[in-house]
Design an enzyme around this catalytic site. Structure first.
Site: not given
Length: 518
Positions: A275, A303, A335
């Site tokens: 990230s 992610h 996310k």
């Protein structure tokens, strides 16, 4: 420009990843900048000590002077004298859904960022380039919101118990079956917090006498989980397979320190998308090494799940690999799914073991029912089980936005890190003064960005981090790019000389990762 890898049939398509070298002058000036700030910091601490400058930071009371000092380490010096100058770039309160645009509460500081006061004004329609809303499911309208509202009226908000007691709802069972089907694994388990999914489950999987091989840029939750486990930890260079293979060889040849007994388990910890770097794990090679040296693999897809792969099934699908080759598949719902919590997927024996031994399962309160419904609805949308192609369109839109945004920034002359398919886009700022300046200038132009510096990055590698979303239209991206270009010229951020260096020092050898048969 790019480092392109097609290694002995392990990769089914080119793997383009670039990390441009920091220009020497920029590196020197960055160190000089930190040096000047440090000198002024010591001067200001001297003035505070003699009551010439008002001291607003936490200090020892007189009666505690003889005790071990609490406020003497470097990070407190850094917070007082460097971070405080640009503190207004963080913790900005928003008062709307974190979609493609947000509403932000205006605040001012009259004491150089030690305290903030709210003006009462709301800055409307700020383009949101910072939230992890990859597929645009952070919404207050639409199917997800309606389904969550319906469940809220039926189940309420809180569960008030753990899964092992009175907190196991039918919705939790439905979610776990859906997650297992989505990932292509035998079984899955959901947790109420993404960070705790890593930090509380790794200690349940490994302990004393085990070895953890961890990427040097792994997330803090993986690092904490590894430390809590009591296992021996060895770190390999970021995404560097030669470094990982050397550690694996050494571990097998030498065994445990002093006793030389074989390690009980060897666990490799990696992330799908990193990230802060925007890089994608070299998963085909990691799996080949894992099979060759008979170790276990723990993959954190926080992610990458939803954001990579033709149908959003993460980095395993992105490379066209078999989910069974990953022993522990971890990810979060915070996310791509616009919710909260995390999951672990894998063999049924693994999940049954974790249900009993994981601290997150035994002691933590269950996921909130509306949150569970948000995940179920968004996941079914991605899988196409809601009867629409909306989910697939969002995955494709994110991929198009990612490639377009990255290409345009590189054309402008910025140094951009990471993989061309990664929706996390780090733009290098380097100098400390430019961290705050970039954040402020972008907000002046109605664009909210995340700027990152030490200790989240190495001290000379400060950056702005853009997170792309399927909710971003081309018009929004073009507006953002126009303003980024303008601020880049204003702050002289276009450092790129298109002299990109490959991440690995030597080319791959096709024979290095031959799988050994049982």
């Amino acid at each position: 420009i790019h480092h392109i890898v097609q290694n002995g049939g392990l990769y089914k398509k080119p793997f383009n990843e670039a990390f441009e070298e920091t220009p020497m002058l920029v590196a020197v000036l960055t160190y000089v900048g930190y040096g000047v700030l440090t000198l002024f910091g010591y001067l200001r601490d001297f003035l505070r000590q003699w009551k010439i400058e008002k001291c607003q930071n936490a200090t020892e009371r007189e009666e505690q002077k003889d005790f071990v000092p609490l406020y003497q380490d470097f990070e407190n010096f850094y917070n007082r004298n460097l971070y405080m100058r640009i503190r207004d770039s963080w913790n900005r309160p928003i008062c709307s859904v974190p979609g493609a645009k947000v509403d932000m509460m205006e605040r001012v500081s009259h004491d150089y960022n030690w305290t903030f006061t709210y003006t009462g004004r709301v800055i409307k329609d700020v383009i949101n380039m910072g939230s992890y809303n990859y597929l645009g499911f952070a919404q207050n309208t639409g199917a997800c919101q309606e389904a969550a509202a319906k469940v809220l009226s039926q189940y309420g908000v809180g569960v008030c118990s753990t899964r092992q007691e009175m907190g196991n709802l039918d919705k939790h069972e439905e979610l776990e079956k859906l997650v297992a089907r989505f990932l292509g694994v035998e079984s899955a388990m959901a947790y109420g917090m993404g960070f705790a999914t890593n930090s509380m489950n790794i200690p349940a999987l490994v302990g004393k006498g085990c070895l953890i091989l961890s990427d040097e840029l792994n997330h803090a939750s993986l690092v904490l989980g590894a430390r809590l486990s009591g296992a021996t930890i060895r770190v390999f260079k970021h995404n560097n397979m030669q470094s990982l293979e050397k550690l694996l060889k050494d571990a097998i040849v030498h065994g445990q320190p002093r006793t030389r007994r074989p390690w009980k388990k060897i666990l490799i910890l990696v992330e799908g998308i990193y990230s802060m770097e925007g890089s994608i794990v070299r998963l085909p090679e990691v799996i080949a090494l894992k099979k060759k040296y008979k170790s276990y693999l723990y993959l954190d897809e926080a992610h990458s799940i939803g954001a990579l792969g033709p149908s959003g099934r993460g980095v395993v699908e992105y490379f066209g690999l078999n989910p069974e080759d990953v022993d522990v598949m971890m990810g979060t719902f915070t996310k791509s799914f616009g919710a909260a919590g995390g999951y672990i997927g894998g063999k049924k024996e693994l999940i049954d073991y974790l249900r009993i031994h994981s601290h997150s399962a035994v002691y933590a309160t269950s996921l909130s029912p509306p949150v569970v419904q948000q995940i179920i609805t968004s996941m079914k949308c991605i899988m196409g089980e809601d009867g629409t192609t909306l989910g697939k369109a969002r995955v494709q839109q994110l991929a198009e936005n990612t490639r377009y945004f990255r290409r345009r920034l590189k054309e402008m002359g910025f140094i951009i890190y990471g993989n061309e398919d990664s929706p996390v886009v780090p733009l290098m700022l380097y100098m400390p003064a430019k961290i705050g300046a970039f954040g402020r200038e972008m907000l002046k132009r109605n664009i909210g960005v995340v700027v990152v510096g030490f200790p989240a990055t190495p001290i000379i590698e400060s950056r702005a981090r853009f997170c792309l979303s399927a909710a971003h239209t081309k018009e929004i991206l073009d507006t953002a790019l126009k303003e980024i270009n303008e601020v880049g010229d204003l702050l002289q951020l276009k450092y790129s000389r298109h002299r990109l260096v490959p991440l690995l020092d030597r080319p791959f050898d096709e024979t290095t990762y031959e799988e050994t048969e049982d």
